[in-house]
Design an enzyme around this catalytic site. Structure first.
Site, short mmCIF file in Angstrom:
data_model
loop_
_atom_site.label_atom_id
_atom_site.label_comp_id
_atom_site.label_asym_id
_atom_site.label_seq_id
_atom_site.Cartn_x
_atom_site.Cartn_y
_atom_site.Cartn_z
N GLN A 273 0.81 -1.22 0.00
CA GLN A 273 0.00 0.00 0.00
C GLN A 273 0.85 1.27 0.00
OE1 GLN A 273 -3.27 0.37 -0.34
NE2 GLN A 273 -3.68 -1.82 -0.40
N SER B 156 3.49 -4.46 -5.10
CA SER B 156 2.61 -4.90 -6.18
C SER B 156 2.27 -3.72 -7.07
CB SER B 156 1.33 -5.50 -5.60
OG SER B 156 0.52 -6.06 -6.62
N ALA B 157 2.30 -3.93 -8.40
CA ALA B 157 2.15 -2.83 -9.36
C ALA B 157 0.76 -2.24 -9.41
CB ALA B 157 2.55 -3.32 -10.75
N THR C 103 8.78 -17.77 -16.99
CA THR C 103 9.05 -16.89 -18.11
C THR C 103 8.88 -15.43 -17.71
OG1 THR C 103 8.27 -18.57 -19.66
CG2 THR C 103 8.37 -16.31 -20.47
N CYS D 227 -9.20 -8.70 -0.40
CA CYS D 227 -8.89 -10.13 -0.31
C CYS D 227 -9.80 -10.87 0.68
CB CYS D 227 -7.43 -10.31 0.10
SG CYS D 227 -6.27 -9.60 -1.07
#
Length: 394
Positions: free
Chosen positions: A180, A200-201, A238, A326
């Site tokens: 956050q 996190s983006a 990947t 979540c």
């Protein structure tokens, strides 16, 4: 629905147009696998390298300390499980707090089932952890302290620099969940004594499904995902070139605009807080009044059921939440609100409103009016509120 207002930016944010533009070529023209040997893929590998270096510079790290992941939950899992496994021979004790994101709490619970001991530190009524409690919780077997930088539900900012100092004085690794905070607060991992940091983006205008774990050079940590040799052999899979480039662009924009956005959002946040507390009886602000994220507001309304409030706001075109996205499927009150001392009946009446630089003063005033109308309607249907009013009149 007369007006749409998105007030759930802590759950996710829209991808910025500039971020999307930066990503698009890596879905189409520049689609090669960065791990391949030919020059076509080498160009893409070069762009991934540039993105890694750019992100590292933003937090005072080096590129070799940035490891891309699938997001914040993976980063939290890797940090905690990886340290627990790598340092098992030194000890089995972990310290965290009672208000962490479930990506941390459930990972710690998993480790408790595998021979580790976890201390869950309490917090005060504003959501802040006590440094004295932290010092007293340290044992000779403590190998990790994990405390979030800013709480995702109530916005309170923790004293991360001081927590990291205490950890290092005792030779303990310090991890912080900055999901956050990243892009909203200035972060220097060296100045703040951080060894591991999760990001996190999609919380700052980047794409979903990409994040990173900062791992300070020299920290011993076991891999979480095994397979190929990507991410310097630390994280198989990947390379998500488009996501990584999007994350780097979102980071660049967030840092460039951080000061202006913080000032703008803080003014709107404070307008929202002031009006709600003044105009809606029996409303409570959750979290620290000042030491909180600029875009985060959390209220509890007595004699109101939070789920009903959210449904009615949704019908009015307002996107909000009762806490973490979540846990939106849970009927239990927020563990964060219970941890700051609220009884179940009050914690059930919570709403979280998180704004952005796209939020306007008109949006704030519209949300306040909708809250006033909705809370009044719900209380009018509440026998508990009716009984409360009757007793007040006696």
């Amino acid at each position: 629905m007369s007006k749409f207002v998105y007030m759930d930016n802590a759950a996710t944010t829209p991808v910025r147009p500039e971020v999307l533009d930066a990503m698009l070529p890596y879905f189409t023209e520049e689609y090669g696998n960065p791990s391949s040997a030919y020059s076509f893929s080498g160009r893409i590998a070069g762009k991934v390298h540039e993105a890694r270096e750019s992100i590292a510079k933003a937090i005072g790290a080096t590129g070799r300390e940035i490891f891309f992941t699938g997001g914040g939950s993976e980063s939290d899992n890797w940090a905690i499980k990886g340290i627990a496994d790598a340092l098992r021979d030194r000890g089995n004790h972990i310290i965290t707090t009672s208000i962490e994101h479930h990506a941390v709490l459930n990972t710690c619970a998993f480790l408790e089932d595998h021979g580790f001991e976890v201390t869950y530190l309490p917090v005060d009524e504003t959501g802040k952890v006590s440094l004295k409690d932290l010092e007293e919780a340290v044992r000779p077997t403590t190998i990790l302290i994990s405390v979030m930088m800013a709480n995702n539900e109530i916005g309170t900012i923790e004293p991360v620099k001081e927590i990291g100092r205490i950890a290092h004085e005792h030779g303990i690794v310090f991890h912080t969940d900055a999901v956050q905070a990243f892009g909203h607060l200035p972060i220097d991992v060296n100045e703040m004594n951080i060894d591991l940091m999760s990001v996190s983006a999609h919380k700052l205008g980047g794409p979903k499904g990409i994040g990173f774990l900062y791992i300070r050079s020299g920290i011993k940590i076991t891999n979480l995902i095994h397979g190929g040799a990507q991410e310097l052999g630390r994280r198989a899979g990947t390379t998500n070139a488009a996501g990584i480039i999007g994350l780097a662009k979102a980071t660049e924009i967030a840092l460039l605009n951080m000061e202006a956005n913080t000032s703008y959002e803080k003014n709107l946040r404070d307008r929202l807080i002031t009006r709600v507390l003044a105009e809606i009886p029996h409303a409570r602000l959750n979290g620290d009044r000042e030491s909180r994220l600029a875009n985060n507001v959390s209220f509890c309304f007595r004699f109101v059921e939070g789920e009903s409030l959210l449904i009615m706001l949704d019908r009015m075109g307002i996107c909000a939440s009762s806490g973490s996205a979540c846990t939106s499927g849970s009927l239990d009150p927020s563990h964060v609100l219970l941890a700051i001392g609220l009884p179940h009946e009050i914690a059930h009446g919570s709403v979280r409103l998180t704004l952005s630089e796209a939020t306007t003063e008109e949006d704030i005033d519209h949300v306040v009016q909708c809250l006033k109308d909705t809370v009044a309607k719900l209380r009018a249907m509440s026998p508990l509120y009716e009984d409360f009013v009757r007793k007040q009149e006696v």
